[in-house]
Design a protein around this motif. Structure first.
Motif, PDB file in Angstrom:
ATOM      1  N   THR A 147       0.807  -1.223   0.000  1.00 32.34           N
ATOM      2  CA  THR A 147       0.000   0.000   0.000  1.00 32.34           C
ATOM      3  C   THR A 147       0.842   1.276   0.000  1.00 32.34           C
ATOM      4  OG1 THR A 147      -0.152  -0.161   2.417  1.00 32.34           O
ATOM      5  CG2 THR A 147      -1.992  -1.047   1.137  1.00 32.34           C
ATOM      6  N   LEU A 148       2.125   1.157   0.239  1.00 29.98           N
ATOM      7  CA  LEU A 148       2.966   2.353   0.325  1.00 29.98           C
ATOM      8  C   LEU A 148       2.935   3.211  -0.949  1.00 29.98           C
ATOM      9  CD1 LEU A 148       4.876   4.095   1.954  1.00 29.98           C
ATOM     10  CD2 LEU A 148       6.762   2.568   1.295  1.00 29.98           C
ATOM     11  N   PRO A 149       2.929   2.638  -2.156  1.00 26.37           N
ATOM     12  CA  PRO A 149       2.853   3.498  -3.345  1.00 26.37           C
ATOM     13  C   PRO A 149       1.612   4.390  -3.350  1.00 26.37           C
ATOM     14  CG  PRO A 149       3.550   1.298  -3.982  1.00 26.37           C
ATOM     15  CD  PRO A 149       3.139   1.218  -2.548  1.00 26.37           C
ATOM     16  N   GLN A 150       0.466   3.849  -2.927  1.00 25.77           N
ATOM     17  CA  GLN A 150      -0.753   4.656  -2.874  1.00 25.77           C
ATOM     18  C   GLN A 150      -0.672   5.700  -1.758  1.00 25.77           C
ATOM     19  OE1 GLN A 150      -3.380   4.702  -5.020  1.00 25.77           O
ATOM     20  NE2 GLN A 150      -2.118   3.320  -6.249  1.00 25.77           N
ATOM     21  N   SER A 151      -0.051   5.348  -0.651  1.00 22.14           N
ATOM     22  CA  SER A 151       0.128   6.319   0.429  1.00 22.14           C
ATOM     23  C   SER A 151       1.002   7.482  -0.019  1.00 22.14           C
ATOM     24  CB  SER A 151       0.741   5.639   1.661  1.00 22.14           C
ATOM     25  OG  SER A 151      -0.173   4.738   2.244  1.00 22.14           O
ATOM     26  N   LEU A 152       2.000   7.198  -0.833  1.00 25.69           N
ATOM     27  CA  LEU A 152       2.854   8.271  -1.365  1.00 25.69           C
ATOM     28  C   LEU A 152       2.079   9.170  -2.313  1.00 25.69           C
ATOM     29  CD1 LEU A 152       6.169   6.272  -1.900  1.00 25.69           C
ATOM     30  CD2 LEU A 152       5.895   8.295  -0.457  1.00 25.69           C
ATOM     31  N   GLU A 153       1.093   8.601  -2.995  1.00 28.35           N
ATOM     32  CA  GLU A 153       0.219   9.434  -3.825  1.00 28.35           C
ATOM     33  C   GLU A 153      -0.683  10.304  -2.959  1.00 28.35           C
ATOM     34  OE1 GLU A 153      -0.384   9.928  -7.142  1.00 28.35           O
ATOM     35  OE2 GLU A 153       1.436   8.817  -7.632  1.00 28.35           O
ATOM     36  N   ALA A 154      -1.129   9.744  -1.831  1.00 31.54           N
ATOM     37  CA  ALA A 154      -2.121  10.417  -1.001  1.00 31.54           C
ATOM     38  C   ALA A 154      -1.545  11.533  -0.146  1.00 31.54           C
ATOM     39  CB  ALA A 154      -2.812   9.398  -0.094  1.00 31.54           C
ATOM     40  N   VAL A 155      -0.245  11.478   0.177  1.00 38.28           N
ATOM     41  CA  VAL A 155       0.347  12.450   1.101  1.00 38.28           C
ATOM     42  C   VAL A 155       0.726  13.728   0.356  1.00 38.28           C
ATOM     43  CG1 VAL A 155       2.765  11.694   0.875  1.00 38.28           C
ATOM     44  CG2 VAL A 155       1.941  12.637   3.054  1.00 38.28           C
ATOM     45  N   ARG A 156       0.629  14.841   1.045  1.00 39.56           N
ATOM     46  CA  ARG A 156       0.967  16.133   0.436  1.00 39.56           C
ATOM     47  C   ARG A 156       2.474  16.305   0.347  1.00 39.56           C
ATOM     48  NH1 ARG A 156       3.129  19.541   4.156  1.00 39.56           N
ATOM     49  NH2 ARG A 156       2.472  19.370   6.335  1.00 39.56           N
ATOM     50  N   VAL A 157       2.885  17.296  -0.435  1.00 40.48           N
ATOM     51  CA  VAL A 157       4.291  17.696  -0.460  1.00 40.48           C
ATOM     52  C   VAL A 157       4.686  18.149   0.941  1.00 40.48           C
ATOM     53  CG1 VAL A 157       5.946  19.376  -1.356  1.00 40.48           C
ATOM     54  CG2 VAL A 157       4.250  18.347  -2.887  1.00 40.48           C
ATOM     55  N   GLY A 158       5.783  17.600   1.437  1.00 39.24           N
ATOM     56  CA  GLY A 158       6.237  17.934   2.778  1.00 39.24           C
ATOM     57  C   GLY A 158       5.489  17.217   3.882  1.00 39.24           C
ATOM     58  N   GLY A 159       4.643  16.253   3.515  1.00 37.39           N
ATOM     59  CA  GLY A 159       3.863  15.533   4.513  1.00 37.39           C
ATOM     60  C   GLY A 159       4.633  14.389   5.152  1.00 37.39           C
ATOM     61  N   ARG A 160       3.930  13.609   5.947  1.00 37.83           N
ATOM     62  CA  ARG A 160       4.553  12.540   6.728  1.00 37.83           C
ATOM     63  C   ARG A 160       3.819  11.229   6.514  1.00 37.83           C
ATOM     64  NH1 ARG A 160       7.513  11.770  11.447  1.00 37.83           N
ATOM     65  NH2 ARG A 160       7.903  14.012  11.547  1.00 37.83           N
ATOM     66  N   ILE A 161       4.591  10.143   6.424  1.00 38.99           N
ATOM     67  CA  ILE A 161       4.039   8.790   6.431  1.00 38.99           C
ATOM     68  C   ILE A 161       4.670   8.033   7.591  1.00 38.99           C
ATOM     69  CG2 ILE A 161       3.818   6.604   5.198  1.00 38.99           C
ATOM     70  CD1 ILE A 161       3.951   8.144   2.582  1.00 38.99           C
ATOM     71  N   SER A 162       3.841   7.587   8.518  1.00 36.11           N
ATOM     72  CA  SER A 162       4.316   6.748   9.612  1.00 36.11           C
ATOM     73  C   SER A 162       4.172   5.295   9.175  1.00 36.11           C
ATOM     74  CB  SER A 162       3.504   7.010  10.880  1.00 36.11           C
ATOM     75  OG  SER A 162       3.737   8.307  11.373  1.00 36.11           O
ATOM     76  N   LEU A 163       5.299   4.638   8.981  1.00 29.87           N
ATOM     77  CA  LEU A 163       5.315   3.272   8.463  1.00 29.87           C
ATOM     78  C   LEU A 163       5.293   2.302   9.637  1.00 29.87           C
ATOM     79  CD1 LEU A 163       5.505   1.557   5.895  1.00 29.87           C
ATOM     80  CD2 LEU A 163       7.987   1.673   6.079  1.00 29.87           C
ATOM     81  N   ILE A 164       4.193   1.557   9.745  1.00 32.85           N
ATOM     82  CA  ILE A 164       3.983   0.722  10.925  1.00 32.85           C
ATOM     83  C   ILE A 164       3.886  -0.746  10.570  1.00 32.85           C
ATOM     84  CG2 ILE A 164       2.334   0.202  12.781  1.00 32.85           C
ATOM     85  CD1 ILE A 164       1.677   3.285  12.686  1.00 32.85           C
ATOM     86  N   GLY A 165       3.032  -1.096   9.614  1.00 30.50           N
ATOM     87  CA  GLY A 165       2.713  -2.495   9.391  1.00 30.50           C
ATOM     88  C   GLY A 165       3.366  -3.098   8.175  1.00 30.50           C
ATOM     89  N   VAL A 166       3.280  -4.429   8.123  1.00 30.67           N
ATOM     90  CA  VAL A 166       3.768  -5.192   6.965  1.00 30.67           C
ATOM     91  C   VAL A 166       2.699  -6.203   6.559  1.00 30.67           C
ATOM     92  CG1 VAL A 166       6.224  -4.895   7.408  1.00 30.67           C
ATOM     93  CG2 VAL A 166       5.002  -6.735   8.566  1.00 30.67           C
ATOM     94  N   LEU A 167       1.435  -5.761   6.540  1.00 30.06           N
ATOM     95  CA  LEU A 167       0.343  -6.682   6.219  1.00 30.06           C
ATOM     96  C   LEU A 167       0.436  -7.207   4.797  1.00 30.06           C
ATOM     97  CD1 LEU A 167      -2.647  -4.811   7.901  1.00 30.06           C
ATOM     98  CD2 LEU A 167      -1.284  -6.688   8.815  1.00 30.06           C
ATOM     99  N   SER A 168       1.003  -6.409   3.901  1.00 28.99           N
ATOM    100  CA  SER A 168       1.180  -6.841   2.514  1.00 28.99           C
ATOM    101  C   SER A 168       2.627  -6.602   2.100  1.00 28.99           C
ATOM    102  CB  SER A 168       0.245  -6.059   1.586  1.00 28.99           C
ATOM    103  OG  SER A 168       0.531  -6.358   0.235  1.00 28.99           O
ATOM    104  N   ARG A 169       3.284  -7.660   1.622  1.00 29.12           N
ATOM    105  CA  ARG A 169       4.675  -7.536   1.197  1.00 29.12           C
ATOM    106  C   ARG A 169       4.813  -7.413  -0.317  1.00 29.12           C
ATOM    107  NH1 ARG A 169       8.233  -8.835   5.356  1.00 29.12           N
ATOM    108  NH2 ARG A 169       7.277  -9.782   7.182  1.00 29.12           N
ATOM    109  N   ASP A 170       3.692  -7.489  -1.035  1.00 31.61           N
ATOM    110  CA  ASP A 170       3.733  -7.383  -2.487  1.00 31.61           C
ATOM    111  C   ASP A 170       3.859  -5.924  -2.901  1.00 31.61           C
ATOM    112  OD1 ASP A 170       3.387 -10.118  -2.703  1.00 31.61           O
ATOM    113  OD2 ASP A 170       1.197  -9.939  -2.704  1.00 31.61           O
TER     114      ASP A 170
END
Length: 337
Positions: free
Chosen positions: A242-265
């Motif tokens: 899901t990280l690629p979609q999260s990178l789309e969703a976050v604003r410029v200069g925003g933050r992503i807190s990476l917590i889980g590994v539910l999907s490794r694909d």
């Protein structure tokens, strides 16, 4: 006196769980004996049982990091607790305050060291926090991993403030706590799920909007458009999938807190991190200080954790199997009933 406990003689899945008996342990000078009353499951516990955690584990480990109970005995040098106190253990007994270090984060319960899936557990007196006054044991047992992780992400490092936009993914423990904490702080929370009924429940907990990711696979773009350029903070529990979609969703200069590994694909393009100047930070639970701070907020706001289902202690393997089915909404707990 004999007491029951679970252990994992082999790491071959839930069926390897064994219920056994041992003597009730006696506390050392600085130790506290806790009669455990409830426990809760995290995705980490499934990984450990299946030897998929990717870290060194104690042989024949007693599983689970999360539990709550009452003090029944204490060593001669114990000053923090007395008989009858309602308490929960901290995920990493050595991380009391300050930033994490290798020494502080070593020895997390239920993996590198024995966990709490036992009727009686010894804790160092420093490795416990008081249960929030309004919560029962089952609710308190949900806090040590998922709630502290969410608090760390949202309130400690996430810059939580009224008007901030926060995106949460799914309806697991961390995501629900992150939603509740963010909403309490006046943030606008967007939540995703593949189930419309769950989206309605997420709204009832404080989400201002919801998105069905099963019908909208490019949900990152949709979130960015709906928020006028992206959210301030994504609480990312999916991992590589899901990280690629999260990178789309976050604003410029925003933050992503990476917590889980539910999907490794899947995989994320690091150029997105560079181009948007995103802060991408891993979250590994938190300290006792964070736990105590969070509990004060829980008491003040009368927040109640979301418990999906409770199983009796004798049916702990069934709790594991139910949790592995991923149909839950909130936390799956085990109780001493």
């Amino acid at each position: 006196m004999k007491t029951r406990y679970y252990h994992l003689p082999r790491l071959t899945g839930v069926d390897a769980l064994r219920l056994d008996e041992r003597e009730v342990p006696a506390p050392g000078p600085r130790e506290v004996l806790v009669r455990m009353r409830a426990w809760s499951l995290n995705y980490r516990d499934l990984m450990i049982a299946s030897n998929a955690y990717g870290r060194a584990l104690k042989p024949d480990v007693v599983p689970l990091s999360d539990g709550a109970g009452e003090v029944v005995d204490a060593g001669s040098e114990v000053t923090r607790w007395r008989e009858g106190d309602r308490v929960a253990g901290i995920f990493m007994p050595g991380w009391l305050s300050g930033p994490p270090t290798a020494r502080k984060t070593a020895g997390a319960l239920g993996g590198p060291t024995d966990g709490v899936l036992a009727e009686y557990v010894l804790f160092d007196q420093e490795a416990l926090v008081a249960a929030p006054a309004q919560l029962d044991f089952a609710e308190t047992a949900t806090l040590p991993c998922a709630a502290v992780t969410a608090w760390h992400a949202v309130a400690v490092t996430g810059g939580l403030a009224p008007g901030q936009t926060v995106l949460t993914l799914g309806s697991g423990g961390v995501s629900l706590f992150a939603l509740q904490f963010a909403a309490l702080g006046g943030a606008k929370v967007l939540a995703t799920s593949s189930d419309d009924a769950k989206l309605e429940r997420l709204r009832s907990l404080g989400a201002t909007d919801g998105l069905n990711y099963a019908r909208t696979p490019d949900w990152g773009r949709v979130v960015a458009e709906a928020t006028g350029g992206g959210v301030d903070h994504v609480v990312e529990v999916g991992g590589a999938g899901t990280l690629p979609q999260s990178l789309e969703a976050v604003r410029v200069g925003g933050r992503i807190s990476l917590i889980g590994v539910l999907s490794r694909d899947g995989g994320a393009d690091p150029s997105s991190v560079l181009r948007k100047g995103v802060t991408l930070q891993g979250m590994f639970v938190g300290s006792r200080e964070m736990f105590e701070q969070m509990n004060r907020a829980i008491e003040h706001h009368r927040l109640r954790p979301v418990v999906d289902r409770a199983f009796p202690f004798a049916e702990a393997p069934a709790a594991y199997r139910y949790f592995a089915g991923r149909g839950h909404f909130g936390k799956v707990v085990i109780t001493d009933g």
